[in-house]
Write a protein that holds these residues in place. Structure first.
Motif, PDB file in Angstrom:
ATOM      1  N   CYS A 569       0.800  -1.370  -0.130  1.00 39.07           N
ATOM      2  CA  CYS A 569      -0.034  -0.016   0.010  1.00 39.07           C
ATOM      3  C   CYS A 569       0.920   1.207  -0.015  1.00 39.07           C
ATOM      4  CB  CYS A 569      -0.906   0.004   1.263  1.00 39.07           C
ATOM      5  SG  CYS A 569      -2.329  -1.165   0.993  1.00 39.07           S
ATOM      6  N   ASN A 570       1.868   1.285   0.834  1.00 37.92           N
ATOM      7  CA  ASN A 570       2.778   2.423   0.994  1.00 37.92           C
ATOM      8  C   ASN A 570       3.504   2.779  -0.245  1.00 37.92           C
ATOM      9  OD1 ASN A 570       1.949   2.946   3.478  1.00 37.92           O
ATOM     10  ND2 ASN A 570       3.938   2.254   4.507  1.00 37.92           N
ATOM     11  N   SER A 571       3.940   1.570  -0.889  1.00 34.53           N
ATOM     12  CA  SER A 571       4.705   1.904  -2.268  1.00 34.53           C
ATOM     13  C   SER A 571       3.771   2.144  -3.426  1.00 34.53           C
ATOM     14  CB  SER A 571       5.429   0.522  -2.775  1.00 34.53           C
ATOM     15  OG  SER A 571       4.430  -0.643  -2.873  1.00 34.53           O
ATOM     16  N   TYR A 572       2.474   1.921  -3.204  1.00 31.94           N
ATOM     17  CA  TYR A 572       1.597   2.281  -4.300  1.00 31.94           C
ATOM     18  C   TYR A 572       1.191   3.542  -3.917  1.00 31.94           C
ATOM     19  CZ  TYR A 572       0.891  -1.553  -7.484  1.00 31.94           C
ATOM     20  OH  TYR A 572       0.940  -2.415  -8.484  1.00 31.94           O
ATOM     21  N   TYR A 573       1.015   4.179  -2.736  1.00 28.56           N
ATOM     22  CA  TYR A 573       0.662   5.385  -2.520  1.00 28.56           C
ATOM     23  C   TYR A 573       1.947   6.327  -2.992  1.00 28.56           C
ATOM     24  CZ  TYR A 573      -2.818   3.878   0.804  1.00 28.56           C
ATOM     25  OH  TYR A 573      -3.856   3.608   1.503  1.00 28.56           O
ATOM     26  N   ALA A 574       3.241   5.856  -2.652  1.00 26.88           N
ATOM     27  CA  ALA A 574       4.517   6.649  -3.250  1.00 26.88           C
ATOM     28  C   ALA A 574       4.358   6.781  -4.736  1.00 26.88           C
ATOM     29  CB  ALA A 574       5.362   5.948  -2.716  1.00 26.88           C
ATOM     30  N   MET A 575       3.580   6.052  -5.430  1.00 29.91           N
ATOM     31  CA  MET A 575       3.680   6.024  -7.063  1.00 29.91           C
ATOM     32  C   MET A 575       2.298   6.783  -7.300  1.00 29.91           C
ATOM     33  SD  MET A 575       4.958   2.250  -8.627  1.00 29.91           S
ATOM     34  CE  MET A 575       3.818   1.260  -7.534  1.00 29.91           C
ATOM     35  N   ASN A 576       1.687   7.271  -6.368  1.00 28.80           N
ATOM     36  CA  ASN A 576       0.473   8.323  -6.846  1.00 28.80           C
ATOM     37  C   ASN A 576      -0.701   7.566  -7.152  1.00 28.80           C
ATOM     38  OD1 ASN A 576       2.841   9.995  -6.834  1.00 28.80           O
ATOM     39  ND2 ASN A 576       2.900   9.979  -8.839  1.00 28.80           N
ATOM     40  N   PHE A 577      -0.788   6.388  -6.626  1.00 28.32           N
ATOM     41  CA  PHE A 577      -1.968   5.738  -6.589  1.00 28.32           C
ATOM     42  C   PHE A 577      -3.210   5.911  -5.418  1.00 28.32           C
ATOM     43  CE2 PHE A 577       0.120   3.296  -9.786  1.00 28.32           C
ATOM     44  CZ  PHE A 577      -0.579   2.427 -10.486  1.00 28.32           C
ATOM     45  N   ARG A 578      -4.183   5.574  -5.825  1.00 21.92           N
ATOM     46  CA  ARG A 578      -5.341   6.062  -4.756  1.00 21.92           C
ATOM     47  C   ARG A 578      -6.323   4.897  -4.779  1.00 21.92           C
ATOM     48  NH1 ARG A 578      -6.534   9.095  -9.067  1.00 21.92           N
ATOM     49  NH2 ARG A 578      -8.618   9.247  -9.817  1.00 21.92           N
ATOM     50  N   TYR A 579      -7.365   4.677  -4.025  1.00 19.61           N
ATOM     51  CA  TYR A 579      -8.413   3.459  -3.943  1.00 19.61           C
ATOM     52  C   TYR A 579      -9.223   4.111  -5.146  1.00 19.61           C
ATOM     53  CZ  TYR A 579     -12.279   0.642  -2.771  1.00 19.61           C
ATOM     54  OH  TYR A 579     -13.363  -0.062  -2.801  1.00 19.61           O
ATOM     55  N   GLY A 580      -9.644   2.833  -5.805  1.00 22.59           N
ATOM     56  CA  GLY A 580     -10.781   3.078  -6.838  1.00 22.59           C
ATOM     57  C   GLY A 580     -11.318   1.583  -6.907  1.00 22.59           C
ATOM     58  N   GLU A 581     -12.515   1.587  -7.613  1.00 20.97           N
ATOM     59  CA  GLU A 581     -13.233   0.226  -7.942  1.00 20.97           C
ATOM     60  C   GLU A 581     -12.702  -0.486  -8.774  1.00 20.97           C
ATOM     61  OE1 GLU A 581     -15.681  -1.035  -6.028  1.00 20.97           O
ATOM     62  OE2 GLU A 581     -15.534   0.679  -4.648  1.00 20.97           O
ATOM     63  N   LYS A 582     -11.669   0.047  -9.714  1.00 23.04           N
ATOM     64  CA  LYS A 582     -11.253  -0.578 -10.830  1.00 23.04           C
ATOM     65  C   LYS A 582      -9.866  -0.511 -10.849  1.00 23.04           C
ATOM     66  CE  LYS A 582     -14.900  -0.486 -14.056  1.00 23.04           C
ATOM     67  NZ  LYS A 582     -15.467  -0.183 -15.316  1.00 23.04           N
ATOM     68  N   LYS A 583      -9.096  -1.468 -11.100  1.00 25.13           N
ATOM     69  CA  LYS A 583      -7.503  -1.603 -11.183  1.00 25.13           C
ATOM     70  C   LYS A 583      -7.076  -0.800 -12.636  1.00 25.13           C
ATOM     71  CE  LYS A 583      -5.542  -5.249 -10.304  1.00 25.13           C
ATOM     72  NZ  LYS A 583      -4.954  -6.796 -10.117  1.00 25.13           N
ATOM     73  N   ASP A 584      -6.550   0.352 -12.539  1.00 22.27           N
ATOM     74  CA  ASP A 584      -6.380   1.196 -13.740  1.00 22.27           C
ATOM     75  C   ASP A 584      -4.737   1.960 -13.371  1.00 22.27           C
ATOM     76  OD1 ASP A 584      -6.181   3.246 -15.824  1.00 22.27           O
ATOM     77  OD2 ASP A 584      -8.176   2.821 -16.255  1.00 22.27           O
ATOM     78  N   GLU A 585      -3.662   1.478 -14.300  1.00 22.90           N
ATOM     79  CA  GLU A 585      -2.484   2.197 -14.213  1.00 22.90           C
ATOM     80  C   GLU A 585      -2.338   3.292 -14.661  1.00 22.90           C
ATOM     81  OE1 GLU A 585       0.354  -0.629 -15.203  1.00 22.90           O
ATOM     82  OE2 GLU A 585       0.114  -2.182 -13.676  1.00 22.90           O
ATOM     83  N   ASN A 586      -3.267   3.557 -15.730  1.00 26.27           N
ATOM     84  CA  ASN A 586      -3.362   4.921 -16.204  1.00 26.27           C
ATOM     85  C   ASN A 586      -3.907   5.977 -15.460  1.00 26.27           C
ATOM     86  OD1 ASN A 586      -1.924   4.120 -18.587  1.00 26.27           O
ATOM     87  ND2 ASN A 586      -4.032   3.287 -19.202  1.00 26.27           N
ATOM     88  N   LEU A 587      -5.064   5.709 -14.747  1.00 25.14           N
ATOM     89  CA  LEU A 587      -5.737   6.300 -13.797  1.00 25.14           C
ATOM     90  C   LEU A 587      -5.160   6.568 -12.524  1.00 25.14           C
ATOM     91  CD1 LEU A 587      -9.597   6.008 -14.952  1.00 25.14           C
ATOM     92  CD2 LEU A 587      -8.135   7.783 -15.610  1.00 25.14           C
ATOM     93  N   LYS A 588      -4.287   5.436 -12.117  1.00 24.69           N
ATOM     94  CA  LYS A 588      -3.991   5.298 -10.879  1.00 24.69           C
ATOM     95  C   LYS A 588      -4.618   4.874  -9.836  1.00 24.69           C
ATOM     96  CE  LYS A 588       0.732   7.565 -11.943  1.00 24.69           C
ATOM     97  NZ  LYS A 588       1.629   6.530 -11.882  1.00 24.69           N
ATOM     98  N   THR A 589      -5.377   3.810 -10.197  1.00 25.71           N
ATOM     99  CA  THR A 589      -6.439   3.688  -9.145  1.00 25.71           C
ATOM    100  C   THR A 589      -6.428   2.108  -8.906  1.00 25.71           C
ATOM    101  OG1 THR A 589      -8.200   3.234 -10.512  1.00 25.71           O
ATOM    102  CG2 THR A 589      -8.141   5.338  -9.693  1.00 25.71           C
ATOM    103  N   HIS A 590      -6.644   1.466  -7.672  1.00 28.33           N
ATOM    104  CA  HIS A 590      -6.608   0.233  -7.514  1.00 28.33           C
ATOM    105  C   HIS A 590      -7.697  -0.112  -6.313  1.00 28.33           C
ATOM    106  CE1 HIS A 590      -4.803  -3.790  -6.715  1.00 28.33           C
ATOM    107  NE2 HIS A 590      -4.085  -3.603  -7.497  1.00 28.33           N
ATOM    108  N   PRO A 591      -8.374  -1.237  -6.509  1.00 31.65           N
ATOM    109  CA  PRO A 591      -9.406  -1.531  -5.123  1.00 31.65           C
ATOM    110  C   PRO A 591      -8.637  -2.335  -4.188  1.00 31.65           C
ATOM    111  CG  PRO A 591      -9.165  -3.188  -7.212  1.00 31.65           C
ATOM    112  CD  PRO A 591      -8.261  -2.023  -7.588  1.00 31.65           C
ATOM    113  N   CYS A 592      -7.464  -2.408  -4.144  1.00 33.67           N
ATOM    114  CA  CYS A 592      -6.828  -3.229  -2.952  1.00 33.67           C
ATOM    115  C   CYS A 592      -5.977  -2.052  -2.061  1.00 33.67           C
ATOM    116  CB  CYS A 592      -5.887  -4.400  -3.296  1.00 33.67           C
ATOM    117  SG  CYS A 592      -6.898  -5.677  -4.390  1.00 33.67           S
ATOM    118  N   LEU A 593      -5.983  -0.885  -2.394  1.00 38.89           N
ATOM    119  CA  LEU A 593      -5.486   0.003  -1.247  1.00 38.89           C
ATOM    120  C   LEU A 593      -6.126   0.230  -0.238  1.00 38.89           C
ATOM    121  CD1 LEU A 593      -3.907   2.645  -3.921  1.00 38.89           C
ATOM    122  CD2 LEU A 593      -2.627   1.259  -2.097  1.00 38.89           C
TER     123      LEU A 593
END
Length: 628
Positions: A569-593
């Motif tokens: 979670c911390n490493s993905y936060y550092a890559m600018n990801f946030r929680y989102g219902e869909k996994k999308d590397e372009n929008l930087k969202t991930h449902p497992c955050l």
């Protein structure tokens, strides 16, 4: 054809030399064969006579009748010699030797562009224990002196400008380089777009016959994205490009990577785990035994953001408490606000992964003294980074910090090119001074082969588990996205912390016994997976229930799985990801955050697959050749 003048000039000179030698040999053979019957003596006379041609001495007297070919050779040889052709021939022969040795080496490295970074990399690779054979390719003209200097060191040099050359030149270069069999390719231009252009020109033409890793110097995430898209598109038409693995790096990230790999720095992070012992039998007892990490960061500058991002991953030791970072400067709050405003996507992620406080020191030195004096034992720093670009200010702060925290490791930035050995305090073994490019352009920091092998091992284990779970066979390492590769590498970087926790909980066991213990637990886990594979839909529910029981029965594995998810979670936060219902590397969202582990192993089990967090634990204490 103005740009190709040097290329064709060399070709013409070489052609004239070959013609002259052939004419000389042929005419001298005709002349001496009528007078000498002994073959060895004849050969000696012909070769000696040919050499004399180039030394302004005619082996055949002017009265003797000779052919037009001899007259051509008699005049051309001294002309070529007077033009320093022997120097050229020497360089050519030396180059041919280096080229042939490079072609046959399994450790052939290509370095594009003769920049300070490229030159430093070449110097460091030549000092490595691995017998690297190096070829340097540059767009800019290399004078004979510099070229000869490289060739004498065994480095084959080439000059080509992809933008102003024809396909024949490129084809000849790639053939000479034996590029399809290279081990590593480095793109070391100082400009991101130039590296993109070099990378594109290579990727569009290369047909690798073995796995090749490309290292591209690139600071812009946008350009990194272009490179990834280019490789993905080219792979659609060329299957062999799946053998290409691309690693993007820049000087700031490499500097931070080098700092956090320092033994004293790693030891300070691991020191927070000293409270863990054999008596730590539950997840809570392990968690409560961990000392909070506190890092002092003096100054806000170009290294601040990369350092914070890497600390978010490397300094994750606790499930509930993020590493505390105290940033000290005259106007720390304003500087950090400006930095985060300029990098808005990083703001939310970093604040979730780290506990950041800004200490405004003002202009008075005693404010720093009062702050250090006020730090109690519980808040004493684990690490101190003195990152001020003005080394005099850092030295002044170092003197004060050493008064209160003499034994705490300190990292001091020095970009002044002045040796500080005689300036540092007596406890200088606790102080790491950095700032030289040569420290980061090394195989250990840049290539990191051992770490990559561990990351690939984790990805292989992930793929096997994915197949058993009925989610497909997974993705081969080279075909992973940049984000997923980076995530696996970050997991491998964090392995030292997990291994230290295991050593402390299982302090009565040797490393061989620990490895055997993990292998035994892995076999138990595989049985759960097998039951899942054979059980269909019902097997999935049974697997989830069994997996939760499995973790509760093995609190050490339970804690490490939770810690891996927290680190992820911390490493993905550092890559600018946030929680989102869909996994999308372009929008930087991930449902497992989601940091609630109960939710991860509960209603989000099918989406987040917590068993993958456990898999990272089974890659610990393994030799590179071992498989899961």
């Amino acid at each position: 054809m103005q740009e190709n003048r040097n290329y064709y000039k060399k070709k013409i000179v070489l052609a004239l030399f070959i013609i002259t030698v052939i004419f000389g040999l042929q005419t001298l053979y005709t002349y001496y064969s009528a007078k000498i019957s002994d073959p060895l003596q004849l050969l000696s006379a012909v070769l000696y006579g040919t050499i004399k041609l180039f030394l302004f001495v005619s082996p055949i007297s002017a009265e003797e009748k000779s052919s037009i070919f001899y007259e051509f050779a008699k005049w051309m040889a001294p002309i070529l010699t007077s033009a320093f052709i022997f120097t050229q021939i020497s360089n050519i022969l030396l180059h041919v030797k280096n080229m042939l040795l490079n072609r046959t080496s399994m450790h052939h490295v290509l370095v594009f562009e003769n920049t300070e970074m490229g030159e430093t990399l070449i110097g460091n690779l030549m000092k490595e224990s691995t017998p690297y054979k190096i070829s340097l390719i540059t767009k800019n003209f290399l004078d004979d002196r510099l070229k000869n200097k490289y060739e004498k060191k065994g480095i084959a040099t080439y000059q080509i400008d992809f933008e102003h050359c024809d396909e024949n030149e490129v084809r000849e270069l790639f053939s000479a380089l034996h590029i399809h069999h290279a081990k590593y390719i480095f793109f070391c231009s100082d400009n991101d777009l130039e590296n993109y252009a070099l990378y594109a020109n290579v990727i569009k033409r290369i047909k690798p016959r073995r796995p090749i890793t490309c290292y591209a110097n690139c600071s812009s995430n946008t350009v990194v994205g272009y490179m990834e898209e280019l490789l993905s598109e080219e792979r659609k038409g060329e299957e062999l490009l799946k053998k290409i693995d691309t690693v993007h790096f820049n000087q700031k990230d490499l500097t931070v990577r080098m700092l956090l790999a320092e033994p004293a720095v790693k030891h300070s992070i691991l020191k927070s785990l000293e409270g863990i012992s054999e008596d730590s039998h539950t997840v809570d007892s392990i968690e409560n035994s961990i000392k909070p990490l506190h890092v002092l960061l003096f100054s806000v500058n170009d290294l601040t953001l990369p350092l914070l991002k890497q600390l978010a991953n490397d300094a994750t030791t606790s499930l509930a408490r993020n590493p505390k970072i105290s940033i000290l400067e005259e106007n720390a709050s304003q500087r950090m606000q400006e930095l985060l405003d300029l990098n808005a996507p990083e703001r939310e992620g970093l604040l979730r992964a780290l506990e950041i406080e800004c200490i405004d020191l003002g202009h008075e030195q005693r404010n720093l003294q009062n702050y250090l004096k006020g730090l109690g034992k519980e808040e004493s720093p684990s690490l101190i980074f003195l990152m001020q670009e003005d080394v005099v200010k850092s030295l002044k702060a170092l003197k004060l910090m050493n008064r209160y925290f003499e034994q705490v490791p300190k990292v001091l930035r020095n970009i002044s090119n002045v040796d500080l050995t005689h300036v540092l305090p007596k406890t200088k073994e606790q102080i790491k001074v950095f700032g030289d490019l040569s420290e980061i352009m090394t195989g250990e920091i840049l290539i990191r082969e051992a770490l990559d092998n561990r990351a690939k091992q984790f990805n292989e284990a992930y793929n096997k588990a994915s197949g058993v779970a009925g989610m497909g066979e997974g993705t081969a390492w080279n075909e992973l996205s940049y984000v997923k590769k980076n995530s696996s590498r970050q997991s491998a970087t964090h392995a030292d912390i997990k291994e230290e926790i295991i050593r402390r909980v299982l302090s009565g066991k040797s490393e061989q016994e620990i490895s055997a213990y993990l292998s035994e637990k892995l076999e138990e886990f595989k049985k759960l997976q097998e039951a899942q594979r054979l059980g269909g839909d019902e097997g999935k529910e049974e697997f989830q229930h069994s997996f939760r029981s499995y973790l509760s029965e093995n609190p050490l594995l339970d804690f490490l799985s939770r810690l891996e998810h927290k680190r992820w979670c911390n490493s993905y936060y550092a890559m600018n990801f946030r929680y989102g219902e869909k996994k999308d590397e372009n929008l930087k969202t991930h449902p497992c955050l989601i940091e609630d582990w109960g939710e991860i192993i509960g209603e989000k089990f099918d989406i987040c697959h917590p068993e993958y967090d456990l898999l990272s634990v089974f890659t610990l204490f393994r030799k590179e050749e071992e498989e899961l």
